[in-house]
Design an enzyme around this catalytic site. Structure first.
Site, PDB file in Angstrom:
ATOM      1  CD  GLU A 161      94.991  46.159  -1.474  1.00 27.67           C
ATOM      2  OE1 GLU A 161      94.169  46.270  -2.289  1.00 27.67           O
ATOM      3  OE2 GLU A 161      96.413  46.426  -1.843  1.00 27.67           O
ATOM      4  CG  ASN A 202     100.370  40.895  -1.274  1.00 27.67           C
ATOM      5  OD1 ASN A 202     101.187  40.280  -0.039  1.00 27.67           O
ATOM      6  ND2 ASN A 202     100.217  41.937  -2.197  1.00 27.67           N
ATOM      7  CG  HIS A 238     101.955  49.519   1.180  1.00 24.54           C
ATOM      8  ND1 HIS A 238     102.746  50.386   0.661  1.00 24.54           N
ATOM      9  CD2 HIS A 238     100.635  48.658   0.924  1.00 24.54           C
ATOM     10  CE1 HIS A 238     102.791  49.833  -0.093  1.00 24.54           C
ATOM     11  NE2 HIS A 238     101.883  48.963  -0.011  1.00 24.54           N
ATOM     12  CD  GLU A 267     101.710  45.322  -2.065  1.00 23.85           C
ATOM     13  OE1 GLU A 267     101.299  46.763  -2.168  1.00 23.85           O
ATOM     14  OE2 GLU A 267     101.593  44.631  -2.935  1.00 23.85           O
ATOM     15  CG  ASP A 269     105.470  52.157   1.202  1.00 18.44           C
ATOM     16  OD1 ASP A 269     104.869  51.556   1.677  1.00 18.44           O
ATOM     17  OD2 ASP A 269     105.721  52.812   0.035  1.00 18.44           O
TER      18      ASP A 269
HETATM   19  O1  9MR Z   1     102.224  51.331  -7.340  1.00 21.28           O
HETATM   20  C1  9MR Z   1     101.065  51.026  -7.715  1.00 21.28           C
HETATM   21  C2  9MR Z   1     100.281  52.318  -8.049  1.00 21.28           C
HETATM   22  O2  9MR Z   1     101.684  52.807  -8.872  1.00 21.28           O
HETATM   23  C3  9MR Z   1      99.052  52.200  -8.197  1.00 21.28           C
HETATM   24  O3  9MR Z   1      98.465  53.727  -8.300  1.00 21.28           O
HETATM   25  C4  9MR Z   1      98.051  51.830  -7.045  1.00 21.28           C
HETATM   26  C5  9MR Z   1      96.964  51.626  -7.363  1.00 21.28           C
HETATM   27  O4  9MR Z   1      96.088  51.905  -7.047  1.00 21.28           O
HETATM   28  O5  9MR Z   1      98.961  50.955  -7.088  1.00 21.28           O
HETATM   29  C6  9MR Z   1      99.838  50.845  -6.265  1.00 21.28           C
HETATM   30  O6  9MR Z   1     100.121  49.023  -5.863  1.00 21.28           O
HETATM   31  C7  9MR Z   1      99.509  48.811  -4.616  1.00 21.28           C
HETATM   32  C8  9MR Z   1      99.097  47.264  -4.815  1.00 21.28           C
HETATM   33  O7  9MR Z   1      99.342  46.847  -6.355  1.00 21.28           O
HETATM   34  C9  9MR Z   1      98.568  46.487  -3.864  1.00 21.28           C
HETATM   35  N1  9MR Z   1      98.615  47.655  -2.870  1.00 21.28           N
HETATM   36  C10 9MR Z   1      99.002  47.937  -2.209  1.00 21.28           C
HETATM   37  C11 9MR Z   1      99.820  49.051  -3.565  1.00 21.28           C
HETATM   38  C12 9MR Z   1      99.742  50.585  -3.241  1.00 21.28           C
HETATM   39  O8  9MR Z   1      98.482  51.368  -3.779  1.00 21.28           O
END
Ligand code: 9MR
Length: 350
Positions: A161, A202, A238, A267, A269
């Site tokens: 990011e 990513n 996402h 990732e 969804d």
């Molecule tokens: O799935 C992850 C969630 O459990 C955490 O609380 C969150 C914190 O920011 O991060 C989520 O995973 C993220 C991933 O690491 C990067 N892309 C976005 C994902 C969703 O927030």
């Protein structure tokens, strides 16, 4: 039952088993439906899921995680806050648990993530650093973690990011202190520590062609020209029904392939405003199918990872109140239309 009748019954059972229409344990083993991973493998792709350590105490959950997918990604366990909670003190407990689980099930690991602005430990964010100090901190973190998992993971999301929506660099602690060169440095350090791991950048909202994905395209081209060890771009995907499907996904994946880079949907969804209606679930199913078809159409799109597989453990409701139902299995672990759409897109005829 007479002897003759017994013989007839046995013969009939044998015919039914041979025809694959009998029930019972032997017939079930014979009849087993191919998994998403097996279907994806027929196209030379993987099909994975993210997971998270707390969920691993749920046996029904881990059973499907271990059987349906050939790749898993730790949702949190390899992030900086978890792996270096105090400066120079490393903790591999959570990441190792997932690597061991993957090994037990003959799965590969997409490791996630080394350099991010989020989920950093307090010791790192609560003070200021000079550029040389922060560079040393970053190098040590990357090299220690990548070395620990050397040979045990398929790929690393090295930088996560890094860009804003308009394609400018995100003003993170890394960018502000080290300038944009931190990305090439991070890739080089990771490559030194594990030359066998595929190294990715990513991000989210880069599925369609637009300013943010253009920024990745430009950066990737520059990095390749400078022989920086970059192997792929991860498109988080996402998605949300209310924002529309990224119709240029396939074209976008293809332009990165032309740079001789792998791509992956990392990732996935597809969330919606609740309640989930049959109509919304059908629309969601179409999106899952379409993104799968897009990946299969592009030779270097190597695989798809969903961001966990059941709504029971999705991150969405906690972050987007009133939204959810984003994954192919519901919160009772039952498959939704999206699951069958994925199977069909992967070429399975039910
Ligand atoms: O799935 C992850 C969630 O459990 C955490 O609380 C969150 C914190 O920011 O991060 C989520 O995973 C993220 C991933 O690491 C990067 N892309 C976005 C994902 C969703 O927030």
């Amino acid at each position: 039952m007479s002897r003759t009748r017994l013989r007839v019954a046995a013969a009939l059972a044998a015919v039914l088993v041979a025809a694959g229409i009998a029930t019972g344990p032997a017939a079930q083993a014979h009849d087993r439906q191919p998994t998403l991973a097996e279907l994806a493998q027929r196209h030379g792709r993987y099909f994975g899921s993210a997971t998270d350590n707390p969920e691993l105490t749920d046996p029904a959950y881990t059973r499907l995680l271990g059987s349906e997918f050939d790749t898993i990604t730790p949702g949190n366990g390899m992030k900086w806050y978890a792996t270096e909670p105090q400066q120079g003190v490393f903790d591999w407990t959570e990441g190792d648990q997932i690597v061991h689980l993957a090994r037990e099930h003959h799965q590969r690991v997409r490791a996630h993530t080394l350099v991010w602005h989020s989920q950093l430990p307090d010791w790192l964010t609560s003070r200021t650093w000079t550029a040389p100090e922060l560079r040393a901190v970053l190098k040590k973190h990357i090299q220690t973690e990548v070395r620990h998992y050397r040979g045990k993971v398929y790929s690393w999301d090295v930088v996560n990011e890094a860009f804003n929506e308009d394609g400018s660099y995100r003003e993170t602690i890394w960018y502000k202190t080290l300038g944009p060169g931190y990305i090439a440095d991070a890739l080089r350090w990771a490559h030194q520590a594990d030359p066998g791991a595929k190294l990715y950048l990513n991000d989210y909202n880069i599925e369609a062609v637009g300013p943010k994905s253009d920024a990745y395209y430009t950066l990737a081209r520059e990095l390749k020209a400078a022989h920086v060890p970059l192997d792929g771009i991860g498109f988080q995907a996402h998605l949300a029904l209310q924002y529309g499907y990224p119709g240029t996904l396939e074209e976008n994946l293809r332009r990165f392939s032309r740079l001789r880079l792998d791509t992956a949907l990392t990732e996935v969804d597809v969330r919606m405003q609740l309640p989930a209606t049959d109509e919304k679930l059908a629309e969601q199913a179409t999106w899952y199918a379409d993104l799968t078809t897009a990946c299969l159409a592009v030779r270097r799109c190597v695989g798809i990872t969903i961001w966990d597989w059941t709504d029971k453990y999705s991150w969405i409701p906690a972050v987007f109140p009133g939204e959810g139902a984003a994954l192919p299995w519901d919160d009772q672990l039952a498959p939704k239309p999206a699951y069958f759409a994925l199977r069909a897109a992967l070429g399975h005829r039910e």
